[in-house]
Design a protein around this motif. Structure first.
Motif, mmCIF file in Angstrom:
data_model
loop_
_atom_site.group_PDB
_atom_site.id
_atom_site.type_symbol
_atom_site.label_atom_id
_atom_site.label_comp_id
_atom_site.label_asym_id
_atom_site.label_seq_id
_atom_site.Cartn_x
_atom_site.Cartn_y
_atom_site.Cartn_z
ATOM 1 N N ARG A 123 1.221 6.978 -6.545
ATOM 2 C CA ARG A 123 0.149 7.958 -6.740
ATOM 3 C C ARG A 123 0.677 9.372 -6.560
ATOM 4 N NH1 ARG A 123 -3.568 10.435 -3.624
ATOM 5 N NH2 ARG A 123 -3.005 9.309 -1.758
ATOM 6 N N VAL A 124 1.507 9.563 -5.540
ATOM 7 C CA VAL A 124 2.097 10.882 -5.290
ATOM 8 C C VAL A 124 2.990 11.278 -6.466
ATOM 9 C CG1 VAL A 124 3.717 12.146 -3.819
ATOM 10 C CG2 VAL A 124 1.916 10.757 -2.788
ATOM 11 N N ALA A 125 3.765 10.329 -6.956
ATOM 12 C CA ALA A 125 4.632 10.615 -8.101
ATOM 13 C C ALA A 125 3.799 10.989 -9.327
ATOM 14 C CB ALA A 125 5.526 9.413 -8.399
ATOM 15 N N ALA A 126 2.675 10.308 -9.505
ATOM 16 C CA ALA A 126 1.798 10.613 -10.635
ATOM 17 C C ALA A 126 1.218 12.025 -10.500
ATOM 18 C CB ALA A 126 0.682 9.577 -10.732
ATOM 19 N N GLU A 127 0.877 12.407 -9.260
ATOM 20 C CA GLU A 127 0.378 13.765 -9.034
ATOM 21 C C GLU A 127 1.434 14.784 -9.432
ATOM 22 O OE1 GLU A 127 -0.756 14.009 -4.933
ATOM 23 O OE2 GLU A 127 -2.505 12.733 -5.206
ATOM 24 N N ASP A 128 2.667 14.521 -9.052
ATOM 25 C CA ASP A 128 3.764 15.431 -9.374
ATOM 26 C C ASP A 128 4.032 15.452 -10.873
ATOM 27 O OD1 ASP A 128 4.033 16.044 -6.715
ATOM 28 O OD2 ASP A 128 5.771 14.738 -6.386
ATOM 29 N N GLY A 129 3.775 14.330 -11.548
ATOM 30 C CA GLY A 129 4.023 14.239 -12.982
ATOM 31 C C GLY A 129 2.836 14.625 -13.832
ATOM 32 N N GLY A 130 1.720 14.929 -13.221
ATOM 33 C CA GLY A 130 0.551 15.389 -13.967
ATOM 34 C C GLY A 130 -0.352 14.303 -14.494
ATOM 35 N N LEU A 168 0.823 -1.211 0.000
ATOM 36 C CA LEU A 168 0.000 0.000 0.000
ATOM 37 C C LEU A 168 0.856 1.261 0.000
ATOM 38 C CD1 LEU A 168 -2.792 -1.068 2.518
ATOM 39 C CD2 LEU A 168 -2.953 -0.938 0.021
ATOM 40 N N ALA A 169 1.965 1.224 0.733
ATOM 41 C CA ALA A 169 2.867 2.376 0.763
ATOM 42 C C ALA A 169 3.455 2.611 -0.621
ATOM 43 C CB ALA A 169 3.968 2.166 1.796
ATOM 44 N N LYS A 170 3.846 1.548 -1.308
ATOM 45 C CA LYS A 170 4.382 1.686 -2.666
ATOM 46 C C LYS A 170 3.317 2.244 -3.609
ATOM 47 C CE LYS A 170 7.963 -1.835 -2.311
ATOM 48 N NZ LYS A 170 8.411 -3.176 -2.743
ATOM 49 N N GLU A 171 2.086 1.770 -3.476
ATOM 50 C CA GLU A 171 0.999 2.301 -4.302
ATOM 51 C C GLU A 171 0.801 3.789 -4.031
ATOM 52 O OE1 GLU A 171 -2.534 0.001 -3.649
ATOM 53 O OE2 GLU A 171 -1.721 -1.764 -4.662
ATOM 54 N N HIS A 172 0.871 4.139 -2.756
ATOM 55 C CA HIS A 172 0.703 5.545 -2.381
ATOM 56 C C HIS A 172 1.817 6.398 -2.988
ATOM 57 C CE1 HIS A 172 -0.216 9.112 -0.075
ATOM 58 N NE2 HIS A 172 1.053 9.145 0.304
ATOM 59 N N LEU A 173 3.057 5.926 -2.887
ATOM 60 C CA LEU A 173 4.180 6.677 -3.447
ATOM 61 C C LEU A 173 4.043 6.831 -4.959
ATOM 62 C CD1 LEU A 173 7.117 5.247 -1.334
ATOM 63 C CD2 LEU A 173 6.079 7.518 -1.164
ATOM 64 N N SER A 181 -6.317 6.739 -2.356
ATOM 65 C CA SER A 181 -5.445 5.618 -2.014
ATOM 66 C C SER A 181 -6.265 4.429 -1.531
ATOM 67 C CB SER A 181 -4.426 6.023 -0.956
ATOM 68 O OG SER A 181 -5.011 6.084 0.309
ATOM 69 N N ARG A 182 -5.781 3.249 -1.859
ATOM 70 C CA ARG A 182 -6.452 2.018 -1.439
ATOM 71 C C ARG A 182 -6.457 1.908 0.075
ATOM 72 N NH1 ARG A 182 -5.427 -4.178 -3.186
ATOM 73 N NH2 ARG A 182 -3.245 -3.579 -3.203
ATOM 74 N N LEU A 183 -5.393 2.383 0.736
ATOM 75 C CA LEU A 183 -5.340 2.356 2.196
ATOM 76 C C LEU A 183 -6.505 3.144 2.786
ATOM 77 C CD1 LEU A 183 -3.974 1.590 4.821
ATOM 78 C CD2 LEU A 183 -2.489 3.580 4.558
ATOM 79 N N SER A 184 -6.781 4.316 2.251
ATOM 80 C CA SER A 184 -7.907 5.122 2.746
ATOM 81 C C SER A 184 -9.221 4.394 2.551
ATOM 82 C CB SER A 184 -7.962 6.470 2.026
ATOM 83 O OG SER A 184 -6.847 7.243 2.351
ATOM 84 N N ASP A 188 -5.460 10.850 -14.109
ATOM 85 C CA ASP A 188 -6.231 9.646 -13.785
ATOM 86 C C ASP A 188 -5.708 9.002 -12.511
ATOM 87 O OD1 ASP A 188 -7.824 9.924 -15.988
ATOM 88 O OD2 ASP A 188 -6.631 8.563 -17.238
ATOM 89 N N GLN A 189 -4.384 8.829 -12.429
ATOM 90 C CA GLN A 189 -3.775 8.228 -11.238
ATOM 91 C C GLN A 189 -3.932 9.157 -10.046
ATOM 92 O OE1 GLN A 189 -2.534 5.197 -10.936
ATOM 93 N NE2 GLN A 189 -1.641 5.359 -8.930
ATOM 94 N N ALA A 190 -3.724 10.463 -10.250
ATOM 95 C CA ALA A 190 -3.774 11.416 -9.149
ATOM 96 C C ALA A 190 -5.178 11.530 -8.576
ATOM 97 C CB ALA A 190 -3.291 12.788 -9.628
ATOM 98 N N ALA A 191 -6.198 11.336 -9.400
ATOM 99 C CA ALA A 191 -7.572 11.481 -8.929
ATOM 100 C C ALA A 191 -8.027 10.310 -8.072
ATOM 101 C CB ALA A 191 -8.511 11.635 -10.121
#
Length: 150
Positions: A122-129, A115-120, A138-141, A132-135
């Motif tokens: 997702r964060v990287a995708a947000e930073d990269g624009g 889950l932590a890797k998935e979260h990271l 997180s599965r943990l939430s 779809d991934q950024a929206a």
């Protein structure tokens, strides 16, 4: 002597943590700098340790003090060659994580790393624009909120 449910819960959590760590009451007392008879009183629920003693007990048992106090569950993950990260969950969230981990064939520790890797990612995708991934939440939430989505 009647004890409160809080004291009963603490007594059980202390005993379980001591047994998981492989200590006798005498050994735990010696390591924490208290008499073993006091450890016995804590485990019987007839006494509760002062904050400093509670912290020493937690340190010796390698558990968060909040686990002894409130029953919050935790997962300790290795980080690098010599470090570790302790992640604490409410008992309810931990049970949901455990059920989810079991259903996917992982230990809780392995699942939290996933889950932590998935979260990271997702964060990287947000930073990269990557919108779809950024929206995506997180599965943990989603798991700990209990809405049943995966």
């Amino acid at each position: 002597m009647a004890t409160s449910s809080f004291a009963d819960g603490f007594a059980d959590r202390l005993r379980q943590a001591r047994e998981r760590a492989g200590f006798t009451q005498r050994e735990l007392g010696a390591e924490a700098g208290i008499n073993y008879s006091q450890v016995s009183r804590y485990e019987q629920g007839v006494a509760f340790p002062r904050p400093g003693v509670l912290q020493r007990l937690a340190d010796v048992l390698a558990v968060p003090v909040e686990h002894l106090r409130s029953g919050d569950e935790f997962v300790t993950l290795p980080v690098g060659d010599s470090g570790h990260l302790r992640v604490t969950f409410t008992p309810e969230a931990y049970l949901k994580l455990k059920a989810e981990a079991d259903s996917e064939g992982f230990t809780v520790e392995q699942f939290v790393v996933l889950l932590a890797k998935e979260h990271l990612a997702r964060v990287a995708a947000e930073d990269g624009g990557d919108s779809d991934q950024a929206a995506s939440e997180s599965r943990l939430s989603r798991i700990t909120k209990g809405d049943g989505k995966r």
